[in-house]
Scaffold this motif. Structure first.
Motif, mmCIF file in Angstrom:
data_model
loop_
_atom_site.group_PDB
_atom_site.id
_atom_site.type_symbol
_atom_site.label_atom_id
_atom_site.label_comp_id
_atom_site.label_asym_id
_atom_site.label_seq_id
_atom_site.Cartn_x
_atom_site.Cartn_y
_atom_site.Cartn_z
ATOM 1 N N VAL A 1 9.302 7.687 7.855
ATOM 2 C CA VAL A 1 8.753 6.569 7.085
ATOM 3 C C VAL A 1 9.119 5.250 7.760
ATOM 4 O O VAL A 1 8.257 4.394 7.983
ATOM 5 N N VAL A 2 10.395 5.116 8.129
ATOM 6 C CA VAL A 2 10.847 3.867 8.755
ATOM 7 C C VAL A 2 10.077 3.618 10.055
ATOM 8 O O VAL A 2 9.594 2.512 10.305
ATOM 9 N N GLU A 3 9.912 4.663 10.855
ATOM 10 C CA GLU A 3 9.183 4.509 12.123
ATOM 11 C C GLU A 3 7.721 4.112 11.890
ATOM 12 O O GLU A 3 7.190 3.253 12.583
ATOM 13 N N ALA A 4 7.108 4.755 10.904
ATOM 14 C CA ALA A 4 5.695 4.462 10.622
ATOM 15 C C ALA A 4 5.535 3.029 10.108
ATOM 16 O O ALA A 4 4.613 2.313 10.515
ATOM 17 N N LEU A 5 6.453 2.601 9.242
ATOM 18 C CA LEU A 5 6.378 1.232 8.702
ATOM 19 C C LEU A 5 6.581 0.231 9.839
ATOM 20 O O LEU A 5 5.889 -0.785 9.910
ATOM 21 N N LYS A 6 7.521 0.559 10.707
ATOM 22 C CA LYS A 6 7.813 -0.325 11.835
ATOM 23 C C LYS A 6 6.585 -0.432 12.750
ATOM 24 O O LYS A 6 6.188 -1.530 13.141
ATOM 25 N N ALA A 7 6.000 0.702 13.057
ATOM 26 C CA ALA A 7 4.827 0.714 13.941
ATOM 27 C C ALA A 7 3.702 -0.144 13.370
ATOM 28 O O ALA A 7 2.937 -0.756 14.115
ATOM 29 N N CYS A 8 3.616 -0.188 12.045
ATOM 30 C CA CYS A 8 2.540 -0.965 11.413
ATOM 31 C C CYS A 8 2.991 -2.378 11.043
ATOM 32 O O CYS A 8 2.224 -3.126 10.416
ATOM 33 N N GLY A 9 4.223 -2.707 11.393
ATOM 34 C CA GLY A 9 4.735 -4.055 11.122
ATOM 35 C C GLY A 9 4.886 -4.371 9.652
ATOM 36 O O GLY A 9 4.661 -5.501 9.214
ATOM 37 N N ILE A 10 5.266 -3.382 8.863
ATOM 38 C CA ILE A 10 5.380 -3.621 7.417
ATOM 39 C C ILE A 10 6.709 -3.118 6.849
ATOM 40 O O ILE A 10 6.783 -2.743 5.672
ATOM 41 N N GLU A 11 7.759 -3.154 7.687
ATOM 42 C CA GLU A 11 9.071 -2.706 7.183
ATOM 43 C C GLU A 11 9.491 -3.474 5.946
ATOM 44 O O GLU A 11 10.099 -2.918 5.037
ATOM 45 N N GLU A 12 9.148 -4.759 5.934
ATOM 46 C CA GLU A 12 9.597 -5.597 4.805
ATOM 47 C C GLU A 12 8.880 -5.252 3.500
ATOM 48 O O GLU A 12 9.281 -5.692 2.434
ATOM 49 N N LEU A 13 7.834 -4.431 3.595
ATOM 50 C CA LEU A 13 7.107 -4.083 2.365
ATOM 51 C C LEU A 13 7.632 -2.782 1.743
ATOM 52 O O LEU A 13 7.148 -2.355 0.692
ATOM 53 N N GLU B 1 -12.786 2.121 9.939
ATOM 54 C CA GLU B 1 -12.744 0.657 9.918
ATOM 55 C C GLU B 1 -11.326 0.114 9.766
ATOM 56 O O GLU B 1 -11.035 -0.643 8.839
ATOM 57 N N PRO B 2 -10.456 0.465 10.700
ATOM 58 C CA PRO B 2 -9.062 0.041 10.566
ATOM 59 C C PRO B 2 -8.871 -1.465 10.683
ATOM 60 O O PRO B 2 -7.894 -1.996 10.171
ATOM 61 N N ALA B 3 -9.800 -2.131 11.347
ATOM 62 C CA ALA B 3 -9.602 -3.566 11.586
ATOM 63 C C ALA B 3 -10.194 -4.438 10.488
ATOM 64 O O ALA B 3 -9.942 -5.638 10.445
ATOM 65 N N ALA B 4 -10.967 -3.832 9.599
ATOM 66 C CA ALA B 4 -11.595 -4.623 8.546
ATOM 67 C C ALA B 4 -10.509 -5.283 7.701
ATOM 68 O O ALA B 4 -9.532 -4.629 7.336
ATOM 69 N N TYR B 5 -10.673 -6.533 7.406
ATOM 70 C CA TYR B 5 -9.759 -7.309 6.555
ATOM 71 C C TYR B 5 -8.435 -7.673 7.222
ATOM 72 O O TYR B 5 -7.562 -8.244 6.576
ATOM 73 N N LEU B 6 -8.254 -7.299 8.492
ATOM 74 C CA LEU B 6 -7.016 -7.716 9.151
ATOM 75 C C LEU B 6 -7.236 -9.105 9.771
ATOM 76 O O LEU B 6 -8.301 -9.398 10.288
ATOM 77 N N ASP B 7 -6.182 -9.939 9.690
ATOM 78 C CA ASP B 7 -6.273 -11.247 10.336
ATOM 79 C C ASP B 7 -6.118 -11.038 11.846
ATOM 80 O O ASP B 7 -5.747 -9.948 12.288
ATOM 81 N N PRO B 8 -6.419 -12.080 12.663
ATOM 82 C CA PRO B 8 -6.407 -11.887 14.119
ATOM 83 C C PRO B 8 -5.082 -11.347 14.649
ATOM 84 O O PRO B 8 -5.067 -10.464 15.511
ATOM 85 N N LYS B 9 -3.972 -11.842 14.096
ATOM 86 C CA LYS B 9 -2.667 -11.382 14.585
ATOM 87 C C LYS B 9 -2.500 -9.874 14.327
ATOM 88 O O LYS B 9 -2.095 -9.119 15.197
ATOM 89 N N HIS B 10 -2.851 -9.450 13.120
ATOM 90 C CA HIS B 10 -2.665 -8.039 12.793
ATOM 91 C C HIS B 10 -3.706 -7.146 13.447
ATOM 92 O O HIS B 10 -3.443 -5.983 13.701
#
Ligand SMILES: Nc1ncnc2c1ncn2[C@@H]1O[C@H](COP(=O)(O)OP(=O)(O)O)[C@@H](O)[C@H]1O
Ligand SMILES: [Mg+2]
Length: 279
Positions: free
Chosen positions: A122-134, A167-176
């Motif tokens: 879980v920690v690795e997956a959250l990290k890979a997606c940049g959402i550890e803080e969530l 559609e993984p990129a839909a609704y993501l901002d440019p950085k994400h």
């Protein structure tokens, strides 16, 4: 052993009410290639993807995984879904647990891993997606883009061989979106098979090794991004648009610029410019 990871032969699919979503699709997905499925809204991308792990069953036609025809009994499907993980287009359909941690741990827990292993995944997956803080946040209050990233983490935590992202990129901002592209690159480097859908021609052109173009439930075209997007007739007939980088390259070509290789992204473009300037 087939060199194709997934294959469809003459797949037809109707939704209740007789809505024909797939109208005879035949396609073969080569192992190790980065695949983009392009097409406008309603062209059948999501329906196609739901056939890859047997969530939907064709009305007629066949689907193969690693050269073997998919069977639709429970044991086969459980095993197939360990290998082929799908990130749904709509995270609200995919996410169901209360917190992000519960959500992402559900998959590996279900696969029977030990608690420390689940925690690690879980920690690795959250990290890979940049959402550890969530991690401890309730999923239903997250923004759409955050939910989208949680649903990607969901599938990553299962560590499937094939990742199918609708559609993984839909609704993501440019950085994400940039981060997502980097994540996909890394997954491919690690030997994962990545298949995504998008209506974003820029993303498909810059990222994919091979693209399939859907139009009204049929395969309108397939080929390398260069083959597909440099074909003016095809671009028009398949309701696509030329990627901006290609438009710029066309202008330069008209002015006498010679490309060794059509660049797919800015670093490749820069390289071509330098070769030209220095020659
Ligand atoms: N659950 C559903 N029930 C009935 N029709 C559907 C359903 N989902 C999709 N469709 C229809 O099937 C066609 C293909 O849809 P879809 O696979 O979602 O396309 P895309 O993902 O390319 O936007 C469309 O005409 C759409 O309206
Ligand atoms: Mg869709």
């Amino acid at each position: 052993m087939s060199e194709y990871i997934l294959e469809m032969r003459d797949v037809v699919f109707d939704y209740p009410g007789g809505i024909r979503a797939l109208n005879g699709i035949s396609m073969a997905i080569e192992k190790g290639k980065k695949i983009a499925v392009l097409g406008p809204n309603g062209s059948g991308k999501s329906t196609l993807f739901l056939h890859f792990n047997g969530i939907l069953r064709p009305k007629s036609g066949k689907v193969f995984y690693r050269g073997q025809q998919i069977k639709y009994h429970r044991d086969y499907l459980v095993n197939l879904r360990k290998n082929v993980g799908i990130v749904f287009q709509d995270p609200d359909i995919q996410l169901f647990a209360g917190s992000v941690f519960q959500e992402v741990s559900f998959g590996p827990m279900n696969l029977g891993f030990s608690i420390p292993e689940v925690e690690k995944r879980v920690v690795e997956a959250l990290k890979a997606c940049g959402i550890e803080e969530l991690k401890h946040r309730p999923t239903h209050f997250l923004s759409f883009g955050q939910k989208k990233r949680v649903s990607i983490a969901d599938v990553l935590a299962m560590d499937p061989e094939v990742l199918v992202l609708d559609e993984p990129a839909a609704y993501l901002d440019p950085k994400h979106e940039q981060k997502l592209v980097e994540l996909l690159e890394e997954l491919c480097r690690k030997g994962k098979q990545v298949i995504l859908s998008t209506h974003d021609v820029e993303l498909a052109y810059a990222w994919a090794d091979y693209v399939f173009v859907l139009k009204a439930g049929r395969l309108a075209a397939e080929g390398t991004p260069q083959e597909v997007f440099q074909n003016e007739t095809l671009v028009k007939e398949a309701d696509l648009r030329k990627p901006q980088l290609l438009e710029i390259c066309d202008i330069l070509k008209q002015k006498g610029f010679v490309f060794n290789k059509m660049p797919r992204n800015i670093p490749e473009f820069r390289e071509e410019l330098l070769i030209y300037v220095e020659s």
